[in-house]
Design a protein around this motif. Structure first.
Motif, PDB file in Angstrom:
ATOM      1  N   LYS A   1       0.361  25.003 -25.017  1.00 12.07           N
ATOM      2  CA  LYS A   1       1.644  25.646 -25.269  1.00 12.07           C
ATOM      3  C   LYS A   1       2.750  24.963 -24.466  1.00 12.07           C
ATOM      4  N   ILE A   2       3.983  25.162 -24.888  1.00 10.99           N
ATOM      5  CA  ILE A   2       5.129  24.624 -24.172  1.00 10.99           C
ATOM      6  C   ILE A   2       5.538  25.610 -23.087  1.00 10.99           C
ATOM      7  N   HIS A   3       5.665  25.111 -21.877  1.00  9.22           N
ATOM      8  CA  HIS A   3       6.053  25.940 -20.730  1.00  9.22           C
ATOM      9  C   HIS A   3       7.317  25.361 -20.111  1.00  9.22           C
ATOM     10  N   LYS A   4       7.978  26.184 -19.301  1.00 13.52           N
ATOM     11  CA  LYS A   4       9.166  25.739 -18.573  1.00 13.52           C
ATOM     12  C   LYS A   4       8.990  26.065 -17.106  1.00 13.52           C
ATOM     13  N   THR A   5       9.294  25.104 -16.257  1.00 15.06           N
ATOM     14  CA  THR A   5       9.150  25.306 -14.821  1.00 15.06           C
ATOM     15  C   THR A   5      10.233  26.249 -14.316  1.00 15.06           C
TER      16      THR A   5
ATOM     17  N   GLY B   1       0.814  -1.208   0.000  1.00 13.19           N
ATOM     18  CA  GLY B   1       0.000   0.000   0.000  1.00 13.19           C
ATOM     19  C   GLY B   1       0.847   1.257   0.000  1.00 13.19           C
ATOM     20  N   LEU B   2       1.903   1.262   0.801  1.00 13.62           N
ATOM     21  CA  LEU B   2       2.791   2.421   0.842  1.00 13.62           C
ATOM     22  C   LEU B   2       3.435   2.636  -0.527  1.00 13.62           C
ATOM     23  N   TYR B   3       3.836   1.548  -1.168  1.00  4.33           N
ATOM     24  CA  TYR B   3       4.388   1.609  -2.526  1.00  4.33           C
ATOM     25  C   TYR B   3       3.364   2.190  -3.501  1.00  4.33           C
ATOM     26  N   GLN B   4       2.138   1.671  -3.472  1.00  2.89           N
ATOM     27  CA  GLN B   4       1.134   2.133  -4.438  1.00  2.89           C
ATOM     28  C   GLN B   4       0.665   3.554  -4.154  1.00  2.89           C
ATOM     29  N   SER B   5       0.869   4.038  -2.939  1.00  2.00           N
ATOM     30  CA  SER B   5       0.532   5.439  -2.649  1.00  2.00           C
ATOM     31  C   SER B   5       1.480   6.397  -3.352  1.00  2.00           C
ATOM     32  N   MET B   6       2.606   5.881  -3.868  1.00  5.24           N
ATOM     33  CA  MET B   6       3.617   6.737  -4.505  1.00  5.24           C
ATOM     34  C   MET B   6       3.721   6.520  -6.009  1.00  5.24           C
ATOM     35  N   LEU B   7       2.686   5.934  -6.621  1.00  7.36           N
ATOM     36  CA  LEU B   7       2.671   5.749  -8.073  1.00  7.36           C
ATOM     37  C   LEU B   7       2.052   6.941  -8.794  1.00  7.36           C
ATOM     38  N   ALA B   8       1.400   7.823  -8.067  1.00  4.47           N
ATOM     39  CA  ALA B   8       0.821   9.055  -8.608  1.00  4.47           C
ATOM     40  C   ALA B   8       0.771  10.059  -7.455  1.00  4.47           C
ATOM     41  N   PRO B   9       0.764  11.369  -7.798  1.00  4.27           N
ATOM     42  CA  PRO B   9       0.889  11.989  -9.115  1.00  4.27           C
ATOM     43  C   PRO B   9       2.217  11.620  -9.786  1.00  4.27           C
ATOM     44  N   THR B  10       2.302  11.899 -11.080  1.00  2.00           N
ATOM     45  CA  THR B  10       3.486  11.521 -11.841  1.00  2.00           C
ATOM     46  C   THR B  10       4.232  12.761 -12.337  1.00  2.00           C
ATOM     47  N   LEU B  11       5.557  12.653 -12.359  1.00  2.00           N
ATOM     48  CA  LEU B  11       6.397  13.728 -12.870  1.00  2.00           C
ATOM     49  C   LEU B  11       6.015  14.033 -14.319  1.00  2.00           C
ATOM     50  N   TYR B  12       5.963  15.325 -14.666  1.00  4.91           N
ATOM     51  CA  TYR B  12       5.515  15.694 -16.008  1.00  4.91           C
ATOM     52  C   TYR B  12       6.505  16.605 -16.733  1.00  4.91           C
ATOM     53  N   SER B  13       7.252  17.438 -16.019  1.00  5.74           N
ATOM     54  CA  SER B  13       8.247  18.275 -16.692  1.00  5.74           C
ATOM     55  C   SER B  13       9.427  17.404 -17.125  1.00  5.74           C
ATOM     56  N   ASP B  14       9.988  17.699 -18.288  1.00  8.88           N
ATOM     57  CA  ASP B  14      11.040  16.852 -18.822  1.00  8.88           C
ATOM     58  C   ASP B  14      12.409  17.252 -18.271  1.00  8.88           C
ATOM     59  N   ALA B  15      13.460  16.656 -18.812  1.00  7.13           N
ATOM     60  CA  ALA B  15      14.804  16.881 -18.284  1.00  7.13           C
ATOM     61  C   ALA B  15      15.296  18.305 -18.509  1.00  7.13           C
ATOM     62  N   THR B  16      14.639  19.068 -19.404  1.00  7.27           N
ATOM     63  CA  THR B  16      14.975  20.477 -19.604  1.00  7.27           C
ATOM     64  C   THR B  16      14.097  21.388 -18.752  1.00  7.27           C
ATOM     65  N   GLY B  17      13.113  20.797 -18.040  1.00  9.97           N
ATOM     66  CA  GLY B  17      12.158  21.587 -17.267  1.00  9.97           C
ATOM     67  C   GLY B  17      10.927  21.973 -18.051  1.00  9.97           C
ATOM     68  N   GLN B  18      10.814  21.517 -19.312  1.00 10.66           N
ATOM     69  CA  GLN B  18       9.693  21.896 -20.161  1.00 10.66           C
ATOM     70  C   GLN B  18       8.567  20.866 -20.102  1.00 10.66           C
ATOM     71  N   TYR B  19       7.366  21.310 -20.474  1.00 11.09           N
ATOM     72  CA  TYR B  19       6.210  20.425 -20.557  1.00 11.09           C
ATOM     73  C   TYR B  19       5.146  21.065 -21.443  1.00 11.09           C
ATOM     74  N   LYS B  20       4.283  20.228 -21.988  1.00  9.56           N
ATOM     75  CA  LYS B  20       3.124  20.716 -22.741  1.00  9.56           C
ATOM     76  C   LYS B  20       2.038  21.092 -21.748  1.00  9.56           C
ATOM     77  N   GLY B  21       1.653  22.357 -21.733  1.00  6.91           N
ATOM     78  CA  GLY B  21       0.689  22.835 -20.748  1.00  6.91           C
ATOM     79  C   GLY B  21      -0.744  22.532 -21.121  1.00  6.91           C
ATOM     80  N   ALA B  22      -1.629  22.800 -20.167  1.00  6.38           N
ATOM     81  CA  ALA B  22      -3.055  22.565 -20.381  1.00  6.38           C
ATOM     82  C   ALA B  22      -3.648  23.536 -21.387  1.00  6.38           C
ATOM     83  N   ASP B  23      -2.890  24.572 -21.766  1.00  3.88           N
ATOM     84  CA  ASP B  23      -3.314  25.502 -22.815  1.00  3.88           C
ATOM     85  C   ASP B  23      -2.755  25.115 -24.176  1.00  3.88           C
TER      86      ASP B  23
END
Length: 739
Positions: free
Chosen positions: A343-347, A319-341
């Motif tokens: 567009k590409i954003h950077k953290t 259970g402790l293991y499965q509690s850590m399967l989400a949320p999931t990392l979304y920003s990539d190795a450059t800090g960028q991600y496709k936003g909900a709008d």
């Protein structure tokens, strides 16, 4: 088998030792050995058994290849075939999406196909030659004679395949592969050189605009490559279409090992390439596997439990293991991600997370994170606030840079408010408050009528869920009221405090239940609380009657104290009739109580409000020991991104957040002779119940730091300050405790 697989692999992982924080000696039990990732892969759990790291972007897991409710996570324990291994999966949900970037090892023996998986090659497998543990998955593909091993870093999937001797071994990367709600929109593959493939898969499903870029590096050169567009061969080094794949072939010698490293990004190819460079620079599979295992061991050792009951311990750490399967990392190795709008954003100074199943996880999973992962919570909240900046609203159920609007409420609010009152910083409180207002003052999903009428009226809309919406909006409004008061916004405080009482507008004195109402103010004529109708979200009138966590005393007053207690008793004894056709989400039933779905999760603790805490202890122990087992069918309902598991983790330690945002943990019935929580602030909180056993479920007395506890709850501040909570347990109820 509990832990099938290769003996050598099992022995190797048990010998691994931790580096740095969380170091263990050889004589200590390795907690990863107590985790069974197959828990929930049978029955209604909808979990996956594959390789990932805590809260990682990649969930590299086997795909049976068939669509269907039972295979929403790509895998179903009763099945006997594997089509391939894809890199993204949801954990324990009721919605079928992802399964991106399918990689299948093949050779000249890959001759079987079936229309049910789109006529793709598949192999039979046996659970006797399959093994899973945190950060690692292994299976022998018996038709091919290929042994598959999987591991992961945060943003890369790591494959190792042991091939037999064959003139035509290789891999297929199939971007047209799709299951359930998912469908490719545009895919692309480029052969960069004889050891590197790159491309992207844009798809639509539950989340309408998903983008996954990938780079795949192979440990040995290909000898032959073939590109396909919708099953037809395409000449050249690249292809772009809706359904594309690449077939890579080479000769292999007996027991030849070949590795594949697949980096992912939602923003672009370079982010995927950088993930491999930063996170998996070597071709040492054992080293990567060890690193993943050590990451899990470090997290699992934050809570150490002691018990003579091995089944309970395996359930806890799974259970402790499965509690850590989400949320999931979304920003990539450059800090960028496709936003909900779109567009590409950077953290800016934080990791972006997604896969927020908030209707489920606000109840226990996020409160658990404030204890176990206060260092990650600010990033999760910044992720929600970035969604607000991109769309004007906080997320409801977001994934892969999309708002799915699944389920109801605006439950990012209690997550933010809970963190604020627990002193977890890392975000701007004024911006967070404005974000909370954005949902509460919006017009969709019945919120406009809710503001105007004081309740959501019934309508003919699909999934109207009017009563449930009113009750959940009222709870979120209470959270906003408390936030406003703390920020000195007195006018807002009074306004939202009044709105938090809107649940009363559904209370029907005649039936004593929350009854659907017309826009005219009249209750509907036909109303049977046990019936499942469009007025209640995945529930009925019995389940949702209790969802007033901000004002249990007010609910008790409305019904009357004696009747309230009787209603609780009936909740657990008024069982559905033998001919009653229950919906798919009503599982884990005890009377009308349905532990397999979230609206019931706090109800067993409500006897603490009636002076009958011993009944809470009895029911909590019943749920703990009957509804969870460390076996494939060990979840009584959808695991729901960590919520089901978090309920077990909390409750097994002896307490639970009835109101997820008031900083109180209500006492239940502990399972452990001793549980030690190592907090991020270097304090230690210990729970001791030396006489606990299967029969000793009742509390005789409780002491906090040597002082008798005169109420059935402790505070988050008391927990994080460190100390000891001591339980005196017996097989006989103490009916005078906290009366």
């Amino acid at each position: 088998m509990r832990y099938p697989g290769l003996l050598l692999s099992t022995l190797l992982i048990l010998l691994l030792t931790l580096d740095g924080c969380g170091q263990k000696t050889d004589s200590e039990e390795r907690l990863t050995s107590l985790v069974n990732p197959f828990m929930g892969t049978d029955g209604p759990g909808n979990t996956y058994p594959g390789a990932t790291v805590p809260f990682g972007m990649v969930q590299l897991s086997p795909d049976i290849g068939y669509s269907g409710w039972d295979r929403i996570a790509g895998y179903f324990w009763p099945d006997s075939i594997i089509t391939g291994f894809s890199h993204l999966h949801l954990t324990g949900t009721g919605a079928g999406d992802l399964y991106d970037i399918l990689l299948t090892p093949v050779n000249s023996r890959a001759t079987k196909t079936t229309s049910e998986n789109g006529n793709r090659p598949y192999s039979l497998f046996s659970h006797d030659k399959e093994h899973a543990e945190p950060g690692y998955y292994q299976v022998f593909l018996q038709d091919y004679g290929i042994n598959a091993e999987l591991s992961a870093t945060k943003r890369t999937g790591i494959h190792q395949y042991t091939f037999p001797e064959d003139e035509n071994s290789g891999f297929i990367i199939d971007l047209g592969y799709a299951l359930n709600w998912d469908s490719p929109v545009l895919t692309s593959i480029t052969i960069e050189d004889n050891q590197t493939i790159s491309g992207y898969r844009f798809s639509s499903g539950w989340a309408p605009d998903q983008r996954v870029w990938f780079v795949a590096e192979f440990s040995r050169p290909f000898e032959q490559t073939t590109l396909f567009n919708d099953g037809k061969i395409v000449m050249g080094d690249s292809v772009k279409a809706q359904n594309t794949k690449v077939d890579l072939r080479f000769k292999t010698s007996e027991n030849e090992k070949i590795m594949v490293k697949v980096g992912l990004s939602s923003a672009g190819k370079e982010g995927a390439r950088l993930a491999i460079k930063k996170e998996a620079p070597s071709w040492n599979f054992g080293e990567i596997r060890q690193t993943a295992s050590n990451q899990w061991e470090k997290e699992l050792r934050k809570i150490q439990v002691e018990s003579d009951n091995q089944t309970w311990k395996e359930t806890f750490y799974t259970g402790l293991y499965q509690s850590m399967l989400a949320p999931t990392l979304y920003s990539d190795a450059t800090g960028q991600y496709k936003g909900a709008d779109g567009k590409i954003h950077k953290t800016d100074g934080y990791d972006k997370y997604d896969t927020f199943s908030l209707w489920d996880t606000f109840r226990a999973a996020h409160p658990l994170y404030t204890i176990m992962h206060p260092d990650r919570v600010p990033d999760m909240i910044q992720s929600m606030l970035s969604h607000y900046r991109e769309t004007g609203l906080l997320p409801v159920w977001s994934m892969q840079g999309n708002e799915t609007n699944m389920m109801i409420g605006y439950h990012a609010v209690p997550v933010i408010v809970d963190a604020y009152f627990k002193g977890i910083g890392g975000f701007d409180a004024e911006e967070a408050y404005e974000a909370c207002l954005s949902n509460a003052m919006s017009d969709g999903f019945g919120i406009k009528q809710y503001r105007e009428l004081g309740y959501v009226p019934l309508s003919e809309d699909h999934e109207n869920w009017s009563v449930s919406k009113t009750l959940e909006y009222a709870y979120d409004d209470w959270c906003i009221a408390m936030f406003a008061k703390a920020l000195g916004k007195e006018k807002d405080y009074r306004y939202f405090l009044k709105r938090s009482n809107n649940w009363k507008n559904h209370f029907d004195p005649e039936t004593g239940f929350m009854r659907p109402k017309k826009a005219s103010g009249e209750f509907i004529e036909h109303f049977v609380p046990r019936e499942y109708t469009e007025h209640f979200c995945e529930s009925n009138g019995w389940h949702y009657f209790w969802f007033v966590p901000q004002d249990i005393e007010g609910l008790q007053e409305k019904l009357g104290a004696e009747r309230f207690s009787q209603r609780l008793d009936s909740m657990f004894t008024f069982s559905p009739g033998p001919d009653e056709d229950l919906p798919i989400f009503s599982t884990g039933m005890i009377g009308q109580y349905a532990h397999g779905n979230e609206p019931s999760h706090h109800v067993a603790y409500l006897y603490n409000y009636t002076g009958e805490s011993w009944k809470t202890q009895k029911r909590v122990r019943q749920i703990l020991t009957n509804m969870y087992k460390p076996v494939p069918n060990g979840h009584c309902g959808n695991e729901d991104c960590g919520q089901m598991s978090s309920w077990f983790v909390f409750s097994s330690m002896g307490f639970y957040p009835v109101n997820p945002a008031d900083g109180k943990y209500h006492i239940g019935s502990p399972l452990w002779k001793k549980a030690t929580i190592q907090l991020e602030n270097n304090n230690t909180f210990t729970i001791e119940a030396p006489d606990v056993s299967e029969n000793h479920m009742y509390i005789q007395s409780v002491k906090l730091n040597g002082e008798k506890l005169d109420r059935p709850w402790i505070t988050h501040e008391q927990l994080t300050s460190g100390g000891t909570l001591e339980f005196e347990m017996s097989d006989v109820p103490n009916e005078e405790l906290w009366r």
